[in-house]
Each structure stands twice: as structure tokens, then as C-alpha cells.
Design a protein around this motif. Structure first.
Motif, PDB file in Angstrom:
ATOM      1  N   MET A   1       0.844  -1.173   0.000  1.00  0.00           N
ATOM      2  CA  MET A   1       0.000   0.000   0.000  1.00  0.00           C
ATOM      3  C   MET A   1       0.889   1.235   0.000  1.00  0.00           C
ATOM      4  O   MET A   1       2.046   1.167   0.389  1.00  0.00           O
ATOM      5  CB  MET A   1      -0.920  -0.025   1.213  1.00  0.00           C
ATOM      6  N   GLN A   2       0.331   2.325  -0.423  1.00  0.00           N
ATOM      7  CA  GLN A   2       1.098   3.567  -0.488  1.00  0.00           C
ATOM      8  C   GLN A   2       0.546   4.570   0.516  1.00  0.00           C
ATOM      9  O   GLN A   2      -0.661   4.757   0.631  1.00  0.00           O
ATOM     10  CB  GLN A   2       1.053   4.162  -1.892  1.00  0.00           C
ATOM     11  N   VAL A   3       1.457   5.195   1.266  1.00  0.00           N
ATOM     12  CA  VAL A   3       1.125   6.283   2.180  1.00  0.00           C
ATOM     13  C   VAL A   3       1.998   7.481   1.806  1.00  0.00           C
ATOM     14  O   VAL A   3       2.954   7.347   1.050  1.00  0.00           O
ATOM     15  CB  VAL A   3       1.362   5.892   3.661  1.00  0.00           C
ATOM     16  N   GLU A   4       1.642   8.623   2.342  1.00  0.00           N
ATOM     17  CA  GLU A   4       2.479   9.814   2.161  1.00  0.00           C
ATOM     18  C   GLU A   4       3.275   9.996   3.441  1.00  0.00           C
ATOM     19  O   GLU A   4       2.706  10.213   4.511  1.00  0.00           O
ATOM     20  CB  GLU A   4       1.608  11.040   1.899  1.00  0.00           C
ATOM     21  N   ASN A   6       6.083  12.134   5.310  1.00  0.00           N
ATOM     22  CA  ASN A   6       6.788  13.420   5.298  1.00  0.00           C
ATOM     23  C   ASN A   6       6.742  14.054   3.912  1.00  0.00           C
ATOM     24  O   ASN A   6       7.729  14.587   3.416  1.00  0.00           O
ATOM     25  CB  ASN A   6       8.225  13.254   5.788  1.00  0.00           C
ATOM     26  N   GLY A   7       5.574  13.960   3.270  1.00  0.00           N
ATOM     27  CA  GLY A   7       5.355  14.605   1.983  1.00  0.00           C
ATOM     28  C   GLY A   7       5.749  13.798   0.763  1.00  0.00           C
ATOM     29  O   GLY A   7       5.558  14.245  -0.359  1.00  0.00           O
ATOM     30  N   ALA A   8       6.295  12.603   0.948  1.00  0.00           N
ATOM     31  CA  ALA A   8       6.750  11.785  -0.183  1.00  0.00           C
ATOM     32  C   ALA A   8       5.972  10.465  -0.229  1.00  0.00           C
ATOM     33  O   ALA A   8       5.747   9.843   0.804  1.00  0.00           O
ATOM     34  CB  ALA A   8       8.239  11.497  -0.065  1.00  0.00           C
ATOM     35  N   PRO A   9       5.585  10.026  -1.427  1.00  0.00           N
ATOM     36  CA  PRO A   9       4.914   8.728  -1.535  1.00  0.00           C
ATOM     37  C   PRO A   9       5.859   7.617  -1.074  1.00  0.00           C
ATOM     38  O   PRO A   9       7.032   7.600  -1.435  1.00  0.00           O
ATOM     39  CB  PRO A   9       4.620   8.589  -3.029  1.00  0.00           C
ATOM     40  N   THR A  10       5.339   6.722  -0.241  1.00  0.00           N
ATOM     41  CA  THR A  10       6.139   5.637   0.318  1.00  0.00           C
ATOM     42  C   THR A  10       5.339   4.355   0.271  1.00  0.00           C
ATOM     43  O   THR A  10       4.166   4.336   0.644  1.00  0.00           O
ATOM     44  CB  THR A  10       6.525   5.961   1.780  1.00  0.00           C
ATOM     45  N   GLU A  11       5.981   3.284  -0.162  1.00  0.00           N
ATOM     46  CA  GLU A  11       5.324   1.976  -0.255  1.00  0.00           C
ATOM     47  C   GLU A  11       5.572   1.192   1.031  1.00  0.00           C
ATOM     48  O   GLU A  11       6.702   1.107   1.508  1.00  0.00           O
ATOM     49  CB  GLU A  11       5.887   1.206  -1.452  1.00  0.00           C
ATOM     50  N   LEU A  12       4.492   0.650   1.597  1.00  0.00           N
ATOM     51  CA  LEU A  12       4.570  -0.176   2.794  1.00  0.00           C
ATOM     52  C   LEU A  12       3.812  -1.472   2.551  1.00  0.00           C
ATOM     53  O   LEU A  12       2.904  -1.506   1.725  1.00  0.00           O
ATOM     54  CB  LEU A  12       3.919   0.540   3.990  1.00  0.00           C
ATOM     55  N   THR A  52      -3.404   2.707   6.773  1.00  0.00           N
ATOM     56  CA  THR A  52      -4.204   2.349   5.606  1.00  0.00           C
ATOM     57  C   THR A  52      -3.705   3.148   4.413  1.00  0.00           C
ATOM     58  O   THR A  52      -3.092   4.218   4.564  1.00  0.00           O
ATOM     59  CB  THR A  52      -5.704   2.625   5.834  1.00  0.00           C
ATOM     60  N   ALA A  53      -3.980   2.629   3.232  1.00  0.00           N
ATOM     61  CA  ALA A  53      -3.533   3.300   1.997  1.00  0.00           C
ATOM     62  C   ALA A  53      -4.044   4.734   1.993  1.00  0.00           C
ATOM     63  O   ALA A  53      -5.191   5.007   2.342  1.00  0.00           O
ATOM     64  CB  ALA A  53      -4.040   2.539   0.779  1.00  0.00           C
ATOM     65  N   GLY A  54      -3.153   5.651   1.616  1.00  0.00           N
ATOM     66  CA  GLY A  54      -3.510   7.058   1.509  1.00  0.00           C
ATOM     67  C   GLY A  54      -3.291   7.864   2.773  1.00  0.00           C
ATOM     68  O   GLY A  54      -3.460   9.085   2.755  1.00  0.00           O
ATOM     69  N   ASP A  55      -2.926   7.212   3.886  1.00  0.00           N
ATOM     70  CA  ASP A  55      -2.665   7.953   5.119  1.00  0.00           C
ATOM     71  C   ASP A  55      -1.534   8.952   4.892  1.00  0.00           C
ATOM     72  O   ASP A  55      -0.584   8.690   4.150  1.00  0.00           O
ATOM     73  CB  ASP A  55      -2.262   7.015   6.256  1.00  0.00           C
ATOM     74  N   LYS A  56      -1.638  10.097   5.561  1.00  0.00           N
ATOM     75  CA  LYS A  56      -0.576  11.102   5.544  1.00  0.00           C
ATOM     76  C   LYS A  56       0.139  11.021   6.885  1.00  0.00           C
ATOM     77  O   LYS A  56      -0.442  11.305   7.926  1.00  0.00           O
ATOM     78  CB  LYS A  56      -1.150  12.498   5.316  1.00  0.00           C
TER      79      LYS A  56
END
Length: 66
Positions: A1-4, A6-12, A52-56
Motif C-alpha cells: 500500500m502507499q502512504v504519504e 513526510n510529503g513523499a509517496p512511500t510503499e509499505l 491504511t492506503a492514503g494515510d498522511k
């Protein structure tokens, strides 16, 4: 899933907790504060708080100095 992170897209990995994120960032044992979607998450909840996906997510390091 991808989260943001510190302002950068990150895959977890799916079902990642904040502790998983901390370990991935090599921050285990460090003095940090974590905010998810503009809410500070207490350290006592890092293991149980599931991302969850999309969390900042914002991770702030405490830095000492004088």
C-alpha cells in the motif's frame, strides 16, 4: 500500500503498523513523534495502530541541543 510519509509517496506492506514503519525507517529506540492524518499517535499505540492506503504520516525526530 502507499502512504504519504513526510510529503513523499512511500510503499509499505499491507496491514503495516506504525511500529513496522518505524523499523523500516531504522528509527527503533529513537525519540520521535508520529502524526497520522493530522492526529498525534501516542507511543503506546504504535504497535496497534494500523496504517491504511492514503494515510498522511509525519515523523518528527527530537533533536537535543543547546
Amino acid at each position: 500500500m502507499q502512504v504519504e510519509l513526510n510529503g513523499a509517496p512511500t510503499e509499505l506492506p499491507d496491514n503495516a503498523s506504525l511500529t513496522d514503519l518505524i523499523n523500516q525507517m531504522d528509527l527503533a529506540g529513537k525519540r520521535i513523534a508520529i502524526e497520522v492524518n493530522e492526529e498525534i499517535i501516542p507511543r503506546s499505540q504504535h504497535t496497534s495502530y494500523m496504517l491504511t492506503a492514503g494515510d498522511k504520516v509525519e515523523v518528527v525526530h527530537a533533536i537535543g541541543g543547546g
